[in-house]
Each structure stands twice: as C-alpha cells, then as structure tokens.
Design an enzyme around this catalytic site. Sequence first.
Site, PDB file in Angstrom:
ATOM      1  N   ARG A  85      43.835  38.819  43.672  1.00  0.00           N
ATOM      2  CA  ARG A  85      42.559  38.208  44.062  1.00  0.00           C
ATOM      3  C   ARG A  85      42.700  36.708  44.304  1.00  0.00           C
ATOM      4  O   ARG A  85      41.989  36.138  45.138  1.00  0.00           O
ATOM      5  CB  ARG A  85      41.501  38.495  42.999  1.00  0.00           C
ATOM      6  CG  ARG A  85      40.975  39.927  43.077  1.00  0.00           C
ATOM      7  CD  ARG A  85      39.995  40.242  41.984  1.00  0.00           C
ATOM      8  NE  ARG A  85      39.367  41.541  42.203  1.00  0.00           N
ATOM      9  CZ  ARG A  85      38.810  42.267  41.251  1.00  0.00           C
ATOM     10  NH1 ARG A  85      38.798  41.834  40.007  1.00  0.00           N
ATOM     11  NH2 ARG A  85      38.257  43.445  41.531  1.00  0.00           N
ATOM     12  N   LYS A 120      35.456  57.535  35.285  1.00  0.00           N
ATOM     13  CA  LYS A 120      34.129  58.138  35.136  1.00  0.00           C
ATOM     14  C   LYS A 120      33.572  58.681  36.449  1.00  0.00           C
ATOM     15  O   LYS A 120      33.449  57.955  37.429  1.00  0.00           O
ATOM     16  CB  LYS A 120      33.149  57.114  34.561  1.00  0.00           C
ATOM     17  CG  LYS A 120      33.467  56.693  33.131  1.00  0.00           C
ATOM     18  CD  LYS A 120      32.417  55.725  32.615  1.00  0.00           C
ATOM     19  CE  LYS A 120      32.684  55.337  31.175  1.00  0.00           C
ATOM     20  NZ  LYS A 120      31.660  54.377  30.658  1.00  0.00           N
ATOM     21  N   GLY A 154      40.222  46.862  43.046  1.00  0.00           N
ATOM     22  CA  GLY A 154      40.325  47.155  41.620  1.00  0.00           C
ATOM     23  C   GLY A 154      41.642  47.777  41.200  1.00  0.00           C
ATOM     24  O   GLY A 154      42.720  47.286  41.525  1.00  0.00           O
ATOM     25  N   GLY A 212      33.763  47.923  43.364  1.00  0.00           N
ATOM     26  CA  GLY A 212      32.344  48.267  43.259  1.00  0.00           C
ATOM     27  C   GLY A 212      31.561  47.899  44.499  1.00  0.00           C
ATOM     28  O   GLY A 212      30.717  48.666  44.976  1.00  0.00           O
TER      29      GLY A 212
END
Length: 412
Positions: free
Chosen positions: A40, A213, A366, A390
């Site tokens: 990043r 998840k 990510g 996200g």
Amino acid sequence: MSSVSTLSDLLAEGVEGRTVLVRSDLNVPLDGDRITDAGRIVASVPTIKALAEAGAKVIVTAHLGRPKGAPDPAFSLAPVAKELGERLGRNVQLAGDVVGQDALARAEGLTDGDVLLLENVRFDARETSKDDAEREALARDLAELVDVSSHAGPGAFVSDGFGVVHRKQASVYDVAKLLPAYAGQLVDAEVRVLAQLTENPSRPYAVVLGGSKVSDKLGVIRALAPKVDTLVIGGGMAFTFLAAQGYSVGTSLLQEDQIDTCKQLLQEFGDVLHLPIDVVVADKFAADAASKTVAADAIEDGWMGLDIGPESAQRFGAVLTEAKTVFWNGPMGVFEFPAFAAGTKAVAEAVIKATSNGAFTVVGGGDSAAAVRTLGLDEDGFSHISTGGGASLEYLEGKELPGLQVLQRGDT
C-alpha cells in the site's frame, strides 16, 4: 469518473507553493516495527511524488490498524514514515499528533516539495465518529493545516486512499467538502479497473471468493452470481457452504447463522457456484499441525479445514485459465502457514496463466494481494492488484461509496 477532477487537473492548474492534503491508504501489516508487506505504501507513492516534484507542500493523512480513538504507540505511523521516505527518495517528517500543536508547527514550516505525514488519524476519535458535527470539526482542523501553510494559492485535497473510500470518515469524506477536491492516481486507476469488471466484461467471467467469513461476502455473491459464468468459493467461508450441503465440517470455521442463507444461494445459483471437493485438514490451528487431505464430505470430528485440496485446486484452475475476465478476492486457505498455502498458490498461478492467455485479471486487495507477495509470485502476472478489498467489494455490489460520491463535481 468523468465528472470528477483528478490529480492531472490539479497539476495542470499548478501546485508550486500550494499546500495539498493527501488522504493515502498506508494501513500496512506490521510485525513489531517491521512492515511485512509494503504494497500500500508503494501504491501511494506516485501521487505524493508527483505533487512534491511539482513544488507542492504535501501533508499526508492516513490510518494504521484500529486504535480506540486515542494515541497508541503500537499503531504509530513512525515505521510508515521511514518506509515512505525511502520509497520517495526524500525526507518525510512525522508529526507527533494528528492536528495538534506539533502538526500545526510543522505545517507552518513546510517549504516547496516537503512531505509531512500526520500521526495516525484514528488517534483522534472524531475521524470515525457517527456524529456529523464531530467529524466536520476534525475536517476543519485538517483544512486549517492546509490554510496555515499554503501561501501561493488555495490549498487542495487529493483523495488517494481507495481502501477507505467506502467509509464516511472525516479525512475521507468531510474534508473533501471544505477544500477543492481531486481523485489521486490510485483512486482514479482503481475505479477505472472496477468499471471494466461491471461494464460489459469479456466472457467467460470468473470470480474467486475466499477469506474467513461468508457473511462478509454475501452482498457480493448475490450481486455477482447472476452476472458471472463461474463463482469459485474457497477459504474459511467455504465450510459454511459445505455445512449447508449437510456435510460435517469438524472444527472448521463455521457461521451457523448463515447456513440457511447458503442453502438458498446453492438452490438459486448452484450451476454457477463451485465449492471445494477436497480439503486439507489439520488437528490444530498451527504451522506445525498434523495435516492430511480428505474429501469435502469426510472431515472428521476434531479436525479443521485450513486449505482447499489438490483436486479442488486443479478443478478451480481449469476453469480460471479459460476465463477472459477474473476477479479474485480472498485466499483459499491459511497461506501464512506453508503447509496450507498450496491452494492459494494454485489459484494465483491459474489467474496468472489466464492473464498470459489474454484475460483481464484483478486481485481484489487485502489478503489476496498479501498472498501474491508472500508466495513470491510475479505481481506483473495480473492485470491489476487492488489496494482496497472492502471498497472493491462494495463497488462491485453497486453500493454508493461516500468517498467517491463526495468527489463528484458540485458536491465539494
């Protein structure tokens, strides 16, 4: 983003002697003070460098981790300032606070081409406040740093942290209302890439979703399943789908409250969804755990799935290499443990092969981006590696992202 002013527009106006506040995404993983993946930071350099070389006084604001709205040495941007300076080839000052006396003093002392990094913006609780007035107050303080140091013309704000544009936060959204606002190189590039995934993509179109998840990915599954030719599911989230098929998953990661939802998705999109047919299981969550490969419907009690198996990897790979558009978000297993990295590596290599076959391939930020670098794969083997997991998912779901919406001309 045709209705958004970009960094190119700002540079064309001229920035010498002006102060520019840049919101970057410098939220890198740390092991103590050591940065384990500088991706990043590397992605943030072009915008900052272009402004500094054009003579702007550059103030950078960013966050690291999730401090609880107060200073915490564990989340200091000190290691980031050092790495950013090395990548830029120039000194990067680090303010000792966010918008306090040290930040003000350093801002006032900036000269053309200087770069100042403010301390972790999430050390100020107002950054993430749900109270509009609190966020706006912090935004005014950030704008004041620009005002006190910009003597050759009006200051400006450049939004370059794509990983946070889905957040309605002071340094992302509110400050863009107070200063002339522009999209940085990174944000502009990310939106152009994601538009290619949503506006008439080449087919076959394959999506790979992993991670822990299933609840984090439900929105994007529902949004993409009707539009893609193949949707591959791996990682920890796969075990809730396997449970929805009636299989025992041992001690594998499981969201019991999502089983019924997964059943519905399988009924509705069963011809598109591809699940693992074998898994690598372990007797504990550890790098040195005992492991073996079993069929997806043969996970024994006391064992947990930590990777997709070789047959699943082969099947997934066969589909991916034939695709003309690929979006990959989330690892297939616990790639940080070498014994459970093979599935993620196989999928990544299949995507690289698709790229070489002419496909447009996007790695969705990510953990997937970290996996590419951790596993030593060639980043040039993908058409694009996103910095915002996200944000990418919410864009593909069709959600309005506050940090992009506020950049639209007429909103600033």
